[in-house]
Design a protein around this motif. Structure first.
Motif, PDB file in Angstrom:
ATOM      1  N   HIS B 169       0.800  -1.275  -0.055  1.00  0.00           N
ATOM      2  CA  HIS B 169      -0.064  -0.095   0.099  1.00  0.00           C
ATOM      3  C   HIS B 169       0.898   1.075   0.115  1.00  0.00           C
ATOM      4  CE1 HIS B 169      -3.710  -2.408   0.224  1.00  0.00           C
ATOM      5  NE2 HIS B 169      -2.915  -3.170   1.093  1.00  0.00           N
ATOM      6  N   GLN B 170       2.056   1.022  -0.496  1.00  0.00           N
ATOM      7  CA  GLN B 170       2.837   2.245  -0.859  1.00  0.00           C
ATOM      8  C   GLN B 170       2.108   2.803  -2.256  1.00  0.00           C
ATOM      9  OE1 GLN B 170       6.739   1.747  -2.601  1.00  0.00           O
ATOM     10  NE2 GLN B 170       6.462  -0.357  -2.440  1.00  0.00           N
ATOM     11  N   THR B 171       2.366   4.091  -2.825  1.00  0.00           N
ATOM     12  CA  THR B 171       1.741   4.630  -3.986  1.00  0.00           C
ATOM     13  C   THR B 171       2.710   4.521  -5.066  1.00  0.00           C
ATOM     14  OG1 THR B 171       0.467   6.147  -2.437  1.00  0.00           O
ATOM     15  CG2 THR B 171       0.846   6.794  -4.894  1.00  0.00           C
ATOM     16  N   MET B 174       0.346   7.998  -8.573  1.00  0.00           N
ATOM     17  CA  MET B 174      -0.650   8.987  -7.943  1.00  0.00           C
ATOM     18  C   MET B 174      -1.904   9.104  -8.323  1.00  0.00           C
ATOM     19  SD  MET B 174       1.587  12.624  -7.892  1.00  0.00           S
ATOM     20  CE  MET B 174       0.475  13.585  -7.284  1.00  0.00           C
ATOM     21  N   ASN B 175      -2.175   8.926  -9.390  1.00  0.00           N
ATOM     22  CA  ASN B 175      -3.460   8.864 -10.164  1.00  0.00           C
ATOM     23  C   ASN B 175      -3.828   7.609 -10.668  1.00  0.00           C
ATOM     24  OD1 ASN B 175      -3.967  11.762  -9.345  1.00  0.00           O
ATOM     25  ND2 ASN B 175      -2.361  11.956 -10.968  1.00  0.00           N
ATOM     26  N   LYS B 183      -7.410   3.879  -1.304  1.00  0.00           N
ATOM     27  CA  LYS B 183      -6.312   4.539  -1.662  1.00  0.00           C
ATOM     28  C   LYS B 183      -6.275   4.460  -3.121  1.00  0.00           C
ATOM     29  CE  LYS B 183      -2.577   4.007   0.639  1.00  0.00           C
ATOM     30  NZ  LYS B 183      -1.380   4.503   0.258  1.00  0.00           N
ATOM     31  N   TYR B 249       5.632  -2.646 -12.317  1.00  0.00           N
ATOM     32  CA  TYR B 249       4.982  -1.931 -11.167  1.00  0.00           C
ATOM     33  C   TYR B 249       5.657  -2.537  -9.817  1.00  0.00           C
ATOM     34  CZ  TYR B 249       1.774   0.262 -14.013  1.00  0.00           C
ATOM     35  OH  TYR B 249       0.964   1.211 -14.854  1.00  0.00           O
TER      36      TYR B 249
END
Lengths: 322, 322
Positions: B169-171, B174-175, B183, B249
């Motif tokens: 659950h790190q980003t 951003m979008n 989130k 990712y």
């Protein structure tokens, strides 16, 4: 905490070198500093200058080397902590594998501990500053670069080869601007002092930021983060927008650290201290958006507290023991 | 390591519950399992079923509860480890503040340790699997979610309120897409099993992924990550592309962890085990791009080694001591 002893801190910076004789309770007894002049002086000359200042500081305090428990050296990484060797700090390009521990052991006849500056400052803020009382904390500089130091369960995190804490070089934007480190989209490339100055310069072409430009003497190339902070303090909306953008990136980087490490305190230096809520507000807003409530509700995000004392206390903190 | 003792592991999962009687050297002596049926059974009934299986497993091994040193409970977080209370695991929506430690202490008359499943599995891989010999390691599941467990200097990292290790659950974007946690752009929303299935479904509209669709019986809604992995194994280029995207990712998320924690090993479960190099190659390529050479050259990225034994050994690992 054990009873206070006297130790000597050595700070080796890109522009300035300093020594401080101090007690492990944080009281500074004597200090000396001089410009590093790394371009003109070889590493051995810089170190010899530090050793001379160390002897003077000890004499200034009316003491002898035998009264000093140890030497704490704080300098730019990467370094080999076990061997006490500075490897290749970006702020001292001529320094390659300099054995600082061996040098000071020999020159001063004292035990020497070496730590990278972000880690040592994290320890100093923990022992003497904004980190007091916390067990799990993260310290982040916000200056020329974004360095980090991580303390978990009351211990500094070093990692496999002393490279833990490089929080400024996590990727925030996959295809973002190139960072000084060579990677793309690092937090440091988006929220450090130079990144803030670049954001301001980049929007010059739209004719905005007259106030920032005026503060820089009308020369776009001379714009620094300090000018942006100054203009924002005066209420300039575009300068505030720049700080909001940088703060948002910073907040995402901090949110990631909160998700991964669940600290109880995040301490921010330099620009966060100077700009205060102008950058802390967007940082906290982004953390609220990008970190879990259960994690962030136990984590205070605060400015560093030591100011100019940080560089002296960094080396001292290496000798504070529970 | 101390001489081996016999302990009881308890695994509370969303679909299955299991107990295993095992030695702390990893030898499993007896085990029992049953479906959790969380929708039909109250938490107390599920726990009573586990206690009954525990007594049976102890009897199966010809032992008595007095021969067992302790109970290790592994379950979904968040939880309060000190108090031994499961708070509100996403995989057991009906469970709210269930005092599992008190229950098993009372039911079995034994000391009980409780740990979230990703942390307990990290310990198990460290003690018995792909993490053996490392001092600093990060374990990441790659299944329904992306859970994480961090071991630094031979100790599990818990953080301020037991939420450390939420690496999934790190980003990353951003979008990016909305994550199950609410989130946006979390690693889990980009590289977990459901994320891989979604990537495959999203590209259906372009008429690609015929093989993936066939494996899912022609029903796009039924596509799972397993179908994508299967098609990629058969050489289907679009399935390989999906794994490459998810792996990229994942690699960025791992690179961030390497920058922040400087581990010497990163262990990847589930999909990384099933897909092997089909996903490990793009992961390693992204790590090479987004982590510093000096940090990644000391860090091996490897698949988990325990397979089905992980769930039994997770609880056991809580009782292994140096």
């Amino acid at each position: 905490m054990k009873s206070a002893r006297v130790v000597l801190s050595v700070d080796i910076g890109g522009t300035k070198c300093a020594v401080a004789l101090a007690r492990t309770d944080g009281e500074i007894l004597a200090r000396r500093s001089e410009p590093t002049r790394a371009a003109e002086r070889k590493p051995e000359q810089v170190l010899a200058g530090l050793a001379a200042m160390a002897r003077e500081a000890i004499a200034d305090a009316g003491m002898a080397p035998g009264d000093v428990a140890g030497v704490g050296v704080s300098c730019g990484g990467p370094l080999d902590r076990e061997r006490g060797v500075i490897l290749s700090p970006p702020n001292l390009p001529e320094w390659k594998a300099v054995p600082v521990r061996a040098f000071f052991e020999e020159a001063l006849g004292l035990p020497v501990r070496v730590e990278n500056d972000a880690n040592a400052t994290a320890l100093a803020e923990w022992r003497f500053g904004a980190g007091q009382g916390a067990r799990h904390l993260v310290f982040l500089t916000m200056g020329t670069g974004i360095g980090g130091g991580i303390i978990l369960d009351g211990r500094l995190v070093h990692g496999a080869n002393d490279l833990a804490g490089e929080i400024g070089h996590q990727t925030i934007l996959m295809n973002g601007p190139v960072c000084g480190c060579g990677k793309r989209g690092c937090l440091e490339a988006l929220a450090s002092g130079p990144a803030i100055a670049r954001l301001a310069r980049d929007s010059m072409m739209y004719g905005r930021h007259k106030r920032v430009l005026a503060l820089a003497g009308g020369r776009p190339a001379d714009i620094t983060a300090a000018h942006v902070v100054q203009a924002a303090r005066e209420g300039d909306p575009f300068a505030c927008q720049i700080l909001e953008e940088a703060g948002t990136y910073m907040g995402i980087g901090i949110a990631n650290v909160i998700q991964i490490l669940n600290p109880e305190r995040v301490i921010l230096g330099t620009i966060a201290v100077h700009a205060g809520d102008l950058i802390l507000d967007p940082i906290r807003a982004a953390v609220a958006e990008y970190a879990w409530e259960r994690s962030r509700q136990v984590c205070a995000i605060v400015p560093a507290a030591l100011g100019d004392r940080a560089q002296d206390l960094a080396g001292v903190a290496l000798w504070v023991e529970d």
